[in-house]
Design a protein around this motif. Structure first.
Motif: not given
Lengths: 196, 121
Positions: A126-133
């Motif tokens: 989820r943290a990675e998804a935020l980073q991508e976003a």
């Protein structure tokens, strides 16, 4: 005279910088442990590339060491100054990449993940998804959101770092959050939040 | 954060995602910290060398910068001379009656003499 390592736990960064400039090796270690993670964290979030973030963190810390002897007490917090340096170094690198900011409309819909991915989705993912976003946001919005919501800085401090008004910081973070919501909500299924 | 936190854009709990990202903050590798500390020690050595290379001034020349250099010192000396001059200069009666008024007042001694003080008890 060199102070014992533990004696530094309560010392401010500014005081440690004076000790560092006076030749205290323990102060160098404490400042490294305090400030390098901050520099690396911000660079990682702004650049999204750990190798580049390492280079930026090392360069930014080198500037800390070089300014130590001339540091003016009471004018600025060392951490604020460091955030500014890291941010500027990151912006230089992002400009050199010459990849324009991606408009939100042009972001492709994420591919569907295989069933069962929800259960495997960890906090790290989820943290990675935020980073991508975050990397789909315009630079200024990304900077403001990262500094406010991931680094936990107050708006006036962010305003100093970005060299804009506090109102502009509020506007950037608000727009950045709206855009992040739109991006992440669009990935709701992928993230496993719409499963039931 | 539950699986049903994000039903629409509006109720998307971004703060929960931020908290997850904070807990998963990227951390610098040990190698990087070692390189940064090595840079620190090398920069520290340079600072010490630069400070040692500055010649130490003693006596009057050492104090000179504290007074703003030769120019500051000249200003200070001029002020001293002017101050002493003003102190010694005889006041001039400007004819405004002020000096006479002052004289009237001063006919009465300002301080009692020791004998007067004793007499008054």
């Amino acid at each position: 005279m060199e102070m014992p390592f533990d004696a530094f736990s309560e010392a401010t960064d500014e005081a440690l910088l004076v000790l560092f400039a006076n030749g205290d090796r323990a102060a160098a270690r404490v400042l490294t442990e305090r400030l390098a993670p901050l520099a690396f964290r911000l660079a990682s979030r702004l650049l999204g590339d750990p190798a580049e973030a390492e280079d930026v963190a090392q360069e930014a810390m080198l500037r800390v060491w070089r300014i130590a002897a001339d540091w003016r007490q009471g004018e600025a917090k060392v951490s604020t100054w460091l955030y500014t340096v890291v941010r500027n170094l990151c912006m230089d690198r992002l400009r050199k990449r010459k990849t324009p900011d991606v408009a939100l409309d042009s972001v492709p819909e994420p591919a569907d993940n295989a069933p069962g991915a929800v259960q495997q989705m960890t906090e790290a993912a989820r943290a990675e998804a935020l980073q991508e976003a975050l990397h789909q946001l315009p630079d200024r919005q990304r900077e403001a959101v990262v500094l406010r919501h991931l680094e936990g800085l107050a708006n006036p401090e962010i305003a100093r770092i970005l060299d804009i008004s506090t109102e502009a910081v509020e506007s950037l973070t608000a727009r950045g959050k709206r855009a992040l919501k739109a991006i992440l909500a669009g990935r709701r299924e992928e993230l496993g939040y719409d499963d039931e | 954060m539950t699986m049903n936190d994000f039903r629409s854009d509006d109720d998307f709990d971004l703060d929960a995602v931020f908290k997850a990202a904070q807990r998963q903050a990227p951390k610098p590798a040990v190698d990087l910290l070692a390189r940064i500390e090595a840079d620190a020690l090398s920069a520290q050595e340079e600072i010490q060398k630069a400070r040692a290379a500055i010649p130490r001034r003693s006596g009057f020349r050492g104090l000179l910068p504290a007074f703003g250099g030769w120019l500051g010192m000249a200003g200070l000396a001029a002020s001293v001379v002017i101050g002493i001059g003003i102190g010694f200069w005889q006041p001039v009666d400007l004819g405004l009656g002020t000096s006479q008024a002052g004289a009237d007042v001063l006919e009465e001694p300002f301080f009692l003499s020791f004998e007067d003080a004793l007499a008054e008890g």
